[in-house]
Enzyme design. Sequence first.
Site, mmCIF file in Angstrom:
data_model
loop_
_atom_site.group_PDB
_atom_site.id
_atom_site.type_symbol
_atom_site.label_atom_id
_atom_site.label_comp_id
_atom_site.label_asym_id
_atom_site.label_seq_id
_atom_site.Cartn_x
_atom_site.Cartn_y
_atom_site.Cartn_z
ATOM 1 N N CYS A 87 -3.866 7.186 5.556
ATOM 2 C CA CYS A 87 -3.689 6.836 4.149
ATOM 3 C C CYS A 87 -4.929 7.167 3.325
ATOM 4 O O CYS A 87 -4.849 7.253 2.096
ATOM 5 C CB CYS A 87 -3.348 5.357 4.003
ATOM 6 S SG CYS A 87 -4.489 4.264 4.868
ATOM 7 N N GLU A 98 0.884 -1.176 0.000
ATOM 8 C CA GLU A 98 0.000 0.000 0.000
ATOM 9 C C GLU A 98 0.915 1.218 0.000
ATOM 10 O O GLU A 98 1.656 1.445 0.955
ATOM 11 C CB GLU A 98 -0.902 -0.013 1.232
ATOM 12 C CG GLU A 98 -1.850 1.172 1.302
ATOM 13 C CD GLU A 98 -2.523 1.279 2.661
ATOM 14 O OE1 GLU A 98 -2.629 2.403 3.171
ATOM 15 O OE2 GLU A 98 -2.927 0.238 3.212
#
Length: 512
Positions: A282, A245
């Site tokens: 995020c 990620e």
Amino acid sequence: MANAVLSVDPRTGEPRERVATESTPQDVDRAVRAAAAATEALADRAARAALLRTAAALLEDAAEEIVATADAESALGRPRLTGELARTCYQLRAFADVAESGAHLDVIIDHADPDAKPAPRPDLRRYKVPLGVVAVFAASNFPLAFSVPGGDTASALAAGCPVVVKAHPDHPATSVLCARLLRAAAVKAGLPEDVVGLVHGFDAGPELVRHPLTAAVGFTGSVRGGRALYDIACSRPRPIPFHGELGSLNPVVVTERAAETRAAEIGAGLAAAYTLGFGQFCVKPGLVLLPEGPAGDAVVEAAVSAAVPSGPLLDPRMREAFLAGVRERAALPGVREVLAAGEADGDGEAPLAVRPGMLTVGAALLAGGGEHEELLEECFGPVTVLARYGSAEERDAVLDALPGNLTATAHLAADEGEDGDAAHLVARLSGLAGRVVVDGWPTGVTVAPAMQHGGPYPASTSASTSVGSTAIERWLRPVCFQNTPDALLPPELREANPLGVPRTVDGVHVPA
């Protein structure tokens, strides 16, 4: 001599304590080989479930020490970290349930059929097996839920894969504490403590990915760091899966009708979302497509007037990168600061605090590429860009210019729910992201079976998720047995189903 690993207070930038020494290549080799030697012990699904549940209990017993240590190293605050610890323990128990159920094995049995068309079919039995040692890279912004005891570790252990974690330098003391508790949980569950290992230091990361016994990687971090490790994983003599990620802008589209009817609500929600965790999530909304004119102006006014906190970032290096990134973006032609980010007036407790900011720019400038492309890249920290569009075509041109994202959000008016244009917008957003949010905000990732936390590159390097029960699929591979005598089959595939796992037999689902 190996360098010291120091725990640093992000509020002041001062060292707190010496925690460990950076791992040498020999240290990494020992950790991976010890983990690999423990693989066979993890074959028992009941023992894996016991390990995960015991780990959750031990973490809860040490909650006060864990939260205090994590707060001292991250400045994220005790309330936030208390919630993160609860989420972490929930994840561990949820994956214990997954391991125990056997549903993740995806057992499929097709009995032999000599009359099958277009050709006779042999007896086929398929299930999934663990890959082997998983390297987990801890995340800076989640010292618990995406670090040593986090989702990558929990899902890998549930799959039957031992784990070696590369500690993040922002929270080494928290990492050591949590690793000790996980290793103790393994022993209590009757497993080798080396099913969980820990290494430190920048150089340990590439060493871990290169190690011939490392079978897969889970990474959460920057595009630059993640891409470098991803390339190592792909260029090995035997390439391995890299589930990374990396970065995400998480665009938000506010329609004209939504701005006209819900300006105050949307503006206040935006202010809360992009400053949550000081903008270090995020899924922070980093780009908001907002209509030109009075309705959009009202959203901006509501967002600017909302009370937004100042505070320290995760470390001084990230603070400097944030301040420099905001300065560069604000200096671009046509960009205006409606809320100026910068150094906050520090006090004795947090002299390195920063103020959140908001930038506005015409959407047409973003769609044109060139120097304004920087505004379409994530700036880690409490800042967001409001792109003002004059037409749906202008808005869509910006969406066409975006890379992949973890999330994409649409804010609609109440009467747009059945509207064809709204349906077109939502469908368009699904091509950009792994999770589409309507009339809400992407911050706050629910741990649930249906959750998808991953998206097109650079949001992630694979099509998998790092949150939710299907995250376990990253650490498994399928194996099919053909015409194999029952006594030679794994128990999960034998005709009598002695372990009681759910299966699909000749096209019919058979529950446990």
